[in-house]
Structures are given as structure tokens and as C-alpha cells.
Design a protein around this motif. Sequence first.
Motif, mmCIF file in Angstrom:
data_model
loop_
_atom_site.group_PDB
_atom_site.id
_atom_site.type_symbol
_atom_site.label_atom_id
_atom_site.label_comp_id
_atom_site.label_asym_id
_atom_site.label_seq_id
_atom_site.Cartn_x
_atom_site.Cartn_y
_atom_site.Cartn_z
ATOM 1 N N TYR A 51 -0.614 3.977 1.968
ATOM 2 C CA TYR A 51 -0.498 3.230 0.771
ATOM 3 C C TYR A 51 -0.887 3.962 -0.408
ATOM 4 C CZ TYR A 51 -5.587 2.442 0.098
ATOM 5 O OH TYR A 51 -6.984 2.781 -0.135
ATOM 6 N N SER A 64 6.623 -2.006 0.097
ATOM 7 C CA SER A 64 7.089 -1.733 1.512
ATOM 8 C C SER A 64 7.786 -0.531 1.778
ATOM 9 C CB SER A 64 8.023 -3.226 1.904
ATOM 10 O OG SER A 64 7.320 -4.171 1.851
ATOM 11 N N SER A 286 -2.043 0.541 8.160
ATOM 12 C CA SER A 286 -1.022 0.273 7.313
ATOM 13 C C SER A 286 -0.479 -1.256 8.013
ATOM 14 C CB SER A 286 0.590 1.072 7.335
ATOM 15 O OG SER A 286 -0.091 2.274 6.887
ATOM 16 N N SER A 289 -3.159 -3.648 6.907
ATOM 17 C CA SER A 289 -3.370 -4.112 5.381
ATOM 18 C C SER A 289 -2.175 -4.380 4.636
ATOM 19 C CB SER A 289 -3.949 -2.701 4.708
ATOM 20 O OG SER A 289 -2.759 -1.581 4.894
ATOM 21 N N HIS A 290 -0.982 -3.800 5.154
ATOM 22 C CA HIS A 290 0.156 -4.365 4.767
ATOM 23 C C HIS A 290 1.025 -5.785 5.157
ATOM 24 C CE1 HIS A 290 4.224 -4.046 2.375
ATOM 25 N NE2 HIS A 290 4.794 -4.012 3.725
ATOM 26 N N ASN A 291 0.958 -5.731 6.391
ATOM 27 C CA ASN A 291 1.778 -6.885 7.139
ATOM 28 C C ASN A 291 0.756 -7.976 7.366
ATOM 29 O OD1 ASN A 291 3.170 -4.289 8.702
ATOM 30 N ND2 ASN A 291 4.356 -5.901 7.766
ATOM 31 N N HIS A 293 -2.369 -8.276 5.715
ATOM 32 C CA HIS A 293 -2.748 -8.743 4.389
ATOM 33 C C HIS A 293 -4.354 -8.639 4.293
ATOM 34 C CE1 HIS A 293 1.018 -9.747 3.250
ATOM 35 N NE2 HIS A 293 1.277 -10.758 4.182
ATOM 36 N N TYR A 294 -4.962 -7.654 5.341
ATOM 37 C CA TYR A 294 -6.240 -7.439 5.292
ATOM 38 C C TYR A 294 -6.520 -6.326 4.032
ATOM 39 C CZ TYR A 294 -7.214 -10.134 9.518
ATOM 40 O OH TYR A 294 -7.102 -11.123 10.418
ATOM 41 N N ARG A 295 -7.666 -6.505 3.651
ATOM 42 C CA ARG A 295 -8.109 -5.453 2.528
ATOM 43 C C ARG A 295 -8.191 -4.065 3.635
ATOM 44 N NH1 ARG A 295 -14.101 -6.682 -0.192
ATOM 45 N NH2 ARG A 295 -13.517 -4.312 -0.336
ATOM 46 N N ASN A 349 -3.192 -10.435 15.663
ATOM 47 C CA ASN A 349 -2.355 -11.299 14.513
ATOM 48 C C ASN A 349 -3.077 -12.703 14.804
ATOM 49 O OD1 ASN A 349 0.311 -10.084 13.475
ATOM 50 N ND2 ASN A 349 0.224 -9.542 15.766
ATOM 51 N N ASP A 351 -5.905 -13.762 13.171
ATOM 52 C CA ASP A 351 -6.920 -13.739 11.960
ATOM 53 C C ASP A 351 -8.062 -14.027 12.401
ATOM 54 O OD1 ASP A 351 -6.639 -13.778 9.282
ATOM 55 O OD2 ASP A 351 -6.548 -16.096 9.001
#
Length: 501
Positions: A51, A64, A286, A289-291, A293-295, A349, A351
Motif C-alpha cells: 500500500y 485499488s 493487502s 487492510s484493503h478489502n 478494511h482492517y488497520r 470474513n 469480522d
Amino acid sequence: MKKAIRFKRKPLNINDITIIDDHKLRKAIIAAALGNAMEWFDFGVYGFLAYVLGQVFFPDASPSIQVVAALATFSVPFLVRPLGGLVFGVLGDKLGRQKILSVTIIIMSLSTFCIGLIPSYATIGIFAPLLLLLAKLAQGFSIGGEYSGAAIFVAEYSPDRKRGFMGSWLDFGSIAGFLVGAGLVVLLSSILGEVKFQDWGWRIPFLFALPLGLIGLYLRHALDETPAFQQHTDKLDNNERTNIANPPQMTFKEIFTKYWKSLFVCVGLVIITNVTYYMLLTYMPSYLSHNLHYRADHGVLIIIAIMIGMLFVQPMIGLISDKIGRRPFIVVGSFGLLVLAYPAFMMINSDVIGLIFIGLLILAVLLNCFTGVMASILPAIFPTSIRYSALAISFNISVLIAGATPTVAAWLVEASGDLYMPAYYLMVVAVVGLVTGLKMNETANKPLRGATPAASDRSEAKEILSDHFDSIEQKVEDIEQQIDTLKKQRQDLVDQHPKLD
């Protein structure tokens, strides 16, 4: 008709069994594993910094596309790995393993070091990503001969009954290198803060490659050539030994024709192992974090915890494979990936931190099933004279496919919007691994192909010799039983014919 001349083979004796020096073996493992650790140190750093590198080298793209572009730069060097495998493989079979591994670690460390020196896109424009690509291509070329040579180096130094355990330390080095790279990224980002880290702190991990490379070069340069390669050169006649740089070589057509099954096994094992490896350890940070949305640092910490667990499992699998064989791990690991990849991604997935950890842990243990035995299987399926070239070429063609995993996975998720695409990807690859595991021959506790047995000490050599003679006696007994059965069948047929007696 001319009668064929039959040469009587000499019985194997205790002096034909190579006794491996334990001190040299430990040095060989450390030297080989360190180079492999440095390779995966870069992979770990690059994967966890995707990133940041996207922002530094591709600032005009959307977030993206930045990630996909950074991962694509990671994947493109795999195009030159077969070329590196071809060059270093042929040279490794001509000049020896030790010399080539000293060269590959120099190129690898310098190219990784140079990444930390490249100015950003904001400073030199399009030349920034071009220089990054050039450095990655140099890495890819050197790595083309690195893993294959290191696996061969360890295998040819190892006793037959401990080759699984000794070989497992090679990928222990991979995991450790990846772990150190990821840990260094987390440490620096927490100390420097996000702004300073993205400004200049990201360069520091790449700069570490130079001192690591110098240590690896020192260790490799101090080692002798492997016992198996020395035996091979000793068998050459006097004329050939005076020109050792040009011994008789098989053509690649002959290699493909004669050793097609070994090539098939190599390709299958490398694909299942490396696709799983790159999916879990390069793409998942990635993905989290990206998909999801975790830090970024949370995703990194979870992966690091998983990798620490992998370090403990890795040598255990190598050790057990010396007892029960290598095939069971390939078959069980592939079947497990086929049936558990989707449930694992359901957990990832969910959460829920605990379930995310379990999902990643499942994938990690399955990956250990492959990495724990691959380095001991691959060198054993080719003879000494072509081992480096055949393994390096087939290995790197396979890695060419596997190396696209982070890029393809990222693209599939972006294009489809389906977060389970990586699971489907792993399930397809699991079928390749399952077929390979079922078709391959067992290599545990056997000499390397075309080589004499190797033992830890003279006592073990006596046991190997006794087992060898027991095996011959059993085969002779089996043949005698087959002869008796054939004689009875012959007599039954003769009895049914009036003119035969």
C-alpha cells in the motif's frame, strides 16, 4: 547374432557409503537458509508495504489500482526467473553448487538494497517505477538460481535418513525471513509514525539486505562443495576432469523425454506450495487492510502471529516425514486445502478476530504440509549430473505461474466483487497438488537419485548396508516366487498340449 556383454555389478560395501560431517552439515544449512531468508525477507517487506509502495511509485492511480500495480511489480520479475534458472542451473551442474550460490546471493542483496535508494515518483517521475521494476527484475534473475541451488546444497549434504528434517530448515529460513521483514515494517511504522514512515521510513527494511547478503556470502564462500557433486566429478574420466567446466551435458529435449515424470512432480509441487505461500503471506495483508478494511498494522500482527506458529510446525513436519514419508503430507495438505479453503475464508470474513485467526491458522498449517517436505523431495527426483539445471528450470517455470497469485487474486476480487475468489483459487490449485501427491514416488530414507547412500556416522552406515542387503534378499525371494508361479502356469499349458512336454 552378437551376444550382449553383461557387466557384473560390484556389491555395495561400507566404504561406498558417504559419511556426512555433522559440523559441515550445520554450516551448509545455515548458509543455504540465510540466502532463502533474505529472498523472503524482501517478499515479506514488499507484501506488507504494497500500500505504501503504491502511493510512492504510482501516486496518480486510485487506491485499488495502486495496490494492484504494486503487486504487479512484485509479479513481473517472475518472468525472468526461468531465464535465471536456465543460466544458473547449467552453470551449477558445470562449476558446482557452492560457486553459483555465492553469485546469486550477491545479486539478490544488491538489487534489494537498491530498492531502498530509488527516489519517489514525485522526485523523478516515470523513472521511479521503471527503476523499481529494474531492481525487481535483477532480483528475479538471481532468485531463479537461489532456491533450487539452496535445496540441492542442503539435500546433497544431508544423510538419507535425516534429509526431510534438514531440508525443512530451508523453508524455516523462508518463514523466518518473511517474519523478520514483516516485524521490521511493524516496528518502524510504530516508532516513526505513519507520515515519516511513508515519507522515508519504508526504505530502511530494504537497506538491511546488504549486510545480510555479506554475511550470507561469507558463510557460503567458506563451505566446501557438496559430497554428492564431488562424487560426480570424481567419476568423470581423467580427460573430462581436466576440462571440468565442459562435462558432457544432456540436451533439454533429452531431459524432458527421459525425466518427464520428475518434471511433472516438480511442477505440481511448486505450484501447490507457492500459490498457497503467496496467497497467505503476500496477498493476505493487502486483503485484510484493503478489502476487509482492517488497520494495516492489525492485519500485519495477525499474520506475524500465524507465522511464528509456522516456525514451530515446520521442522516437526520435516522430522516426521523421515519416519512416515513425504507423500502423506502432500496428499493430506492438498485434500485439506480443497475442503477447508472456503470455510477458512468464511472465518477470515467473519469480522471476529478469533475466527480470523483460526481461518488463517488453517491455511498456515496446510502450507506447512508442503513447505516441510518440498526441499527434500525436489532434489531427490533428478540425478546429480542434471539436478541443478532440471530443477531450476522446472521450478521457475512453475513459480512463473504461482508468482502471479497476488496480482490475479487482487484483480479477481476487484473485478467480481466476490471476497471468496481467493478460496476458489486455492481449491483449484489443491486439485493439482492432490494429483501430484498421488502420482509421485516416495523419496524418504532413500539415496539421492544416482548417488550412493549417505549416513550420519559409521554405525548408521552399517544399518543402511544391512537394510540394503535385506532389500536385495527380499527382491530375489519375490522373483523366485514369480518364477515358481510362471513354471506352474507353463506346466498347466504344456499339459493341455499333446506335442509339448
